[in-house]
Design a protein around this motif. Structure first.
Motif, PDB file in Angstrom:
ATOM      1  N   LYS A  15      32.772  34.490  40.072  1.00 14.87           N
ATOM      2  CA  LYS A  15      32.438  35.863  39.677  1.00 14.87           C
ATOM      3  C   LYS A  15      32.123  35.943  38.193  1.00 14.87           C
ATOM      4  CE  LYS A  15      34.618  40.429  39.228  1.00 14.87           C
ATOM      5  NZ  LYS A  15      35.540  41.409  39.807  1.00 14.87           N
ATOM      6  N   GLY A  18      29.542  42.385  38.742  1.00 11.23           N
ATOM      7  CA  GLY A  18      29.554  43.165  39.973  1.00 11.23           C
ATOM      8  C   GLY A  18      28.856  42.511  41.164  1.00 11.23           C
ATOM      9  N   ASP A  21      31.303  40.882  43.396  1.00 10.20           N
ATOM     10  CA  ASP A  21      32.112  41.816  44.185  1.00 10.20           C
ATOM     11  C   ASP A  21      31.336  42.280  45.411  1.00 10.20           C
ATOM     12  OD1 ASP A  21      34.074  41.545  42.332  1.00 10.20           O
ATOM     13  OD2 ASP A  21      33.817  43.479  41.381  1.00 10.20           O
ATOM     14  N   GLY A 294      35.139  45.212  30.730  1.00  3.84           N
ATOM     15  CA  GLY A 294      33.761  44.825  31.019  1.00  3.84           C
ATOM     16  C   GLY A 294      33.162  43.902  29.992  1.00  3.84           C
ATOM     17  N   ARG A 295      31.866  43.682  30.186  1.00  4.48           N
ATOM     18  CA  ARG A 295      31.122  42.793  29.305  1.00  4.48           C
ATOM     19  C   ARG A 295      30.824  43.532  27.997  1.00  4.48           C
ATOM     20  NH1 ARG A 295      26.174  41.848  31.261  1.00  4.48           N
ATOM     21  NH2 ARG A 295      26.261  43.574  32.730  1.00  4.48           N
ATOM     22  N   LYS A 300      26.451  48.095  27.867  1.00  8.81           N
ATOM     23  CA  LYS A 300      27.716  48.797  28.117  1.00  8.81           C
ATOM     24  C   LYS A 300      28.113  49.666  26.924  1.00  8.81           C
ATOM     25  CE  LYS A 300      28.502  46.490  32.049  1.00  8.81           C
ATOM     26  NZ  LYS A 300      28.406  47.133  33.347  1.00  8.81           N
ATOM     27  N   LEU A 323      39.693  45.249  27.605  1.00  7.46           N
ATOM     28  CA  LEU A 323      39.642  43.905  28.193  1.00  7.46           C
ATOM     29  C   LEU A 323      38.177  43.551  28.367  1.00  7.46           C
ATOM     30  CD1 LEU A 323      40.624  41.384  29.803  1.00  7.46           C
ATOM     31  CD2 LEU A 323      40.721  42.852  31.836  1.00  7.46           C
ATOM     32  N   GLY A 324      37.739  42.498  27.714  1.00  8.60           N
ATOM     33  CA  GLY A 324      36.338  42.137  27.876  1.00  8.60           C
ATOM     34  C   GLY A 324      35.949  40.988  26.987  1.00  8.60           C
ATOM     35  N   GLY A 348      38.450  38.232  26.635  1.00  5.94           N
ATOM     36  CA  GLY A 348      38.415  37.174  27.644  1.00  5.94           C
ATOM     37  C   GLY A 348      38.241  37.797  29.014  1.00  5.94           C
ATOM     38  N   TYR A 349      38.311  36.946  30.029  1.00  2.88           N
ATOM     39  CA  TYR A 349      38.167  37.425  31.401  1.00  2.88           C
ATOM     40  C   TYR A 349      39.492  37.223  32.107  1.00  2.88           C
ATOM     41  CZ  TYR A 349      36.196  38.446  35.905  1.00  2.88           C
ATOM     42  OH  TYR A 349      35.944  39.042  37.109  1.00  2.88           O
ATOM     43  N   ASP A 350      40.047  38.279  32.699  1.00  2.00           N
ATOM     44  CA  ASP A 350      41.342  38.158  33.353  1.00  2.00           C
ATOM     45  C   ASP A 350      41.411  39.116  34.537  1.00  2.00           C
ATOM     46  OD1 ASP A 350      44.059  38.257  34.083  1.00  2.00           O
ATOM     47  OD2 ASP A 350      44.689  37.754  32.038  1.00  2.00           O
ATOM     48  N   TYR A 358      43.509  48.985  35.617  1.00  2.00           N
ATOM     49  CA  TYR A 358      43.030  50.094  36.466  1.00  2.00           C
ATOM     50  C   TYR A 358      44.223  50.935  36.939  1.00  2.00           C
ATOM     51  CZ  TYR A 358      38.368  47.967  36.833  1.00  2.00           C
ATOM     52  OH  TYR A 358      37.122  47.462  36.555  1.00  2.00           O
ATOM     53  N   LEU A 375      31.005  49.336  39.219  1.00  2.00           N
ATOM     54  CA  LEU A 375      32.097  49.289  40.202  1.00  2.00           C
ATOM     55  C   LEU A 375      33.374  49.805  39.567  1.00  2.00           C
ATOM     56  CD1 LEU A 375      31.310  45.749  41.630  1.00  2.00           C
ATOM     57  CD2 LEU A 375      30.907  47.944  42.748  1.00  2.00           C
ATOM     58  N   ASN A 376      33.479  49.598  38.245  1.00  2.00           N
ATOM     59  CA  ASN A 376      34.725  49.943  37.548  1.00  2.00           C
ATOM     60  C   ASN A 376      35.147  51.387  37.793  1.00  2.00           C
ATOM     61  OD1 ASN A 376      33.695  47.592  36.532  1.00  2.00           O
ATOM     62  ND2 ASN A 376      34.430  47.919  34.470  1.00  2.00           N
ATOM     63  N   TYR A 379      36.678  51.623  41.170  1.00  2.00           N
ATOM     64  CA  TYR A 379      38.033  51.058  41.195  1.00  2.00           C
ATOM     65  C   TYR A 379      38.996  52.024  40.528  1.00  2.00           C
ATOM     66  CZ  TYR A 379      35.658  46.597  42.154  1.00  2.00           C
ATOM     67  OH  TYR A 379      34.899  45.613  42.692  1.00  2.00           O
TER      68      TYR A 379
END
Ligand code: ADP
Length: 466
Positions: A15, A18, A21, A294-295, A300, A323-324, A348-350, A358, A375-376, A379
């Motif tokens: 992944k 999106g 997903d 996100g990125r 964004k 987080l991104g 980072g990605y986690d 969320y 998608l965020n 969610y």
């Protein structure tokens, strides 16, 4: 009906965004609708592939320009994903610990050629081939034009555009990598002087979908150079809103979060997750918690984050957690903010942390300039977190402002002023505790599961039957 999705990403195998997903959820829901939906993707070197058992079901050699490359088709041995998963293993090109890289033209062409070489051997050919974004954009061209795939010519192809910004451009001097075709039709590959896999897929696919209706309309006005093409092909274009995987994204059963909750114990459940986040990231849990996941890219709105957060933290009494990862400039612009008491960031990605965020946040910020679906925000609704969004693309299709009897905060355009004003409106909303809690409970029930969208895709596939 027998359907084959061809994709570069698929959750939980690999992944980046999106696309994964969608490719990991839609087929599962399609199988439940009685479609035999399968997925094929590259075989990457990552935790999922290292820890799963694959069976080798086919071996052959593909031709990529002047090179011959051995490849295997591997099938995931168990059916834990809810659909059959196949991977193309071209060790020297695809078996890497990343998904995208500088040599993607060769990598994804090898993937697409291997996939079609394998499909050629099927006794029962797929009723529909569904491709996703530019990485699989040359499938529809090769099926309709390459001599070696002549017997696949009648298989209907669907392209879904998850993001039209990236088009996979490569120069015409690499055309020899594509299996031979009638050169009179080279125009089907071209857009503005280079080979453009996304443009080619728009021209050659039987149907083109975008991941939200508003995004389709927006692309006809602005599509990184493809607007005229989308207008010309509009008769075969339709927007179908993505869903989210309700089985994975469910606060009642989510194994990643600190405390599971339902609508009934939403307030206390969310609070436990928020307390954990605030403790871990050294934030004040009495203030409304705004988050971004996100990125960190221009699309964004990430180039404005430093200004937005500075002003918002000065003007309003809030905490912010981000987080991104993404463009270095944007990552670096956040560093000075780390000295502020009410801000923290995890660069980072986690995946696990994203679920807790969320669940624990009060508001999710999405000041996207471009958002094909997003998608965020779906969610966040599912977890009772109020989205604060720029009303564009899929965000416009899924978030209604509280001023219009809705449940979220919308702003019209992305400037520091507009976003900070939206944050301040959200903070005012938060002060009315009773109304805020009622709203949080209400939004968890908004149904963005795949059921509706999977049905819309089925109707689209059926319209392709000859
Ligand atoms: P895009 O595909 O443009 O990146 P989407 O909203 O369609 O945006 O999907 C983003 C997906 O990636 C969501 O599942 C989001 O939670 C996830 N995601 C993005 N960045 C991160 C990150 N740094 N850590 C964990 N998950 C992330």
């Amino acid at each position: 009906m027998n359907l084959l999705h061809i994709t570069a990403e698929c959750y939980p195998v690999a992944k980046v965004g999106g696309l994964a997903d969608v490719a990991g959820a839609l087929p599962k829901y399609q199988n439940e609708l009685g479609i035999q939906s399968r997925v094929i993707m590259p075989f990457y070197n990552n935790t999922f592939t290292q820890n799963s058992e694959f069976e080798k079901i086919y071996h052959s050699r593909l031709t990529l320009g002047n090179n011959q490359l051995d490849f295997n088709i591997l099938k995931l041995a168990d059916n834990s994903l809810g659909f059959d998963l196949f991977c193309v293993d071209v060790p020297e090109l695809l078996y890497k610990d990343y998904v995208y890289s500088f040599d993607d033209t060769e990598r994804f062409l090898a993937f697409q050629i291997a996939t079609l070489d394998w499909v050629l051997t099927f006794e029962d050919k797929p009723d529909v081939i569904h491709t996703h974004d530019h990485h699989t954009g040359l499938i529809s061209f090769m099926i309709s034009q390459s001599f070696k795939y002549e017997t696949l010519k009648n298989i209907p192809t669907v392209l879904t555009i998850h993001n039209a910004q990236y088009q996979g451009w490569f120069p015409h001097n690499k055309v020899y990598l594509i299996p031979q075709f009638n050169f009179d039709n080279v125009g089907l590959l071209d857009w503005d002087g280079s080979i453009n896999p996304l443009a080619s897929a728009i021209k050659c696919s039987w149907k083109v979908t975008t991941v939200s209706p508003s995004y389709m309309e927006e692309l006809k006005l602005k599509a990184n150079g493809l607007e005229h093409l989308l207008n010309a092909e509009s008769a075969k274009c339709v927007g179908i809103l993505n869903g989210i995987d309700w089985k994975v994204w469910n606060p009642e059963t989510d194994n990643f979060i600190i405390k599971n909750y339902t609508t009934k114990n939403l307030i206390s459940g969310k609070k436990e997750n928020k307390d954990w986040l605030c403790k871990t990231y050294n934030l004040d849990n009495t203030k409304p918690l705004f988050v971004f996941i996100g990125r960190l890219v221009h699309e964004k709105g990430a180039d404005l984050f430093s200004d937005i957060f500075n002003i918002a933290l000065e003007k309003t009494d809030i905490s912010i957690l981000l987080l991104g990862s993404g463009e270095k400039e944007n990552e670096n612009s956040l560093k000075p903010l780390l000295d502020l008491p009410n801000f923290n960031a995890h660069i980072g990605y986690d995946e696990k942390l994203s679920h807790i965020i969320y669940a624990g946040a009060d508001f999710l910020l999405m000041p996207s300039r471009v958002e094909p679906c997003g998608l965020n925000q779906m969610y966040s609704l599912r977890y009772g977190t109020v989205p604060v969004v720029n009303a564009i693309g899929g965000l416009k299709d899924t978030v209604i402002d509280i001023k219009e009897n809705g449940f979220g905060i919308c702003h019209d355009g992305v400037t520091t002023e507009k976003v900070t004003e939206a944050i301040s409106r959200a903070t005012d909303f938060y002060q009315n505790k009773e109304e805020f809690s009622k709203n949080s409970e209400k939004i968890t029930k908004i149904d963005h599961s795949w059921n509706n969208s999977a049905q819309e895709y089925l109707t689209l596939y059926k319209s392709l039957k000859q």
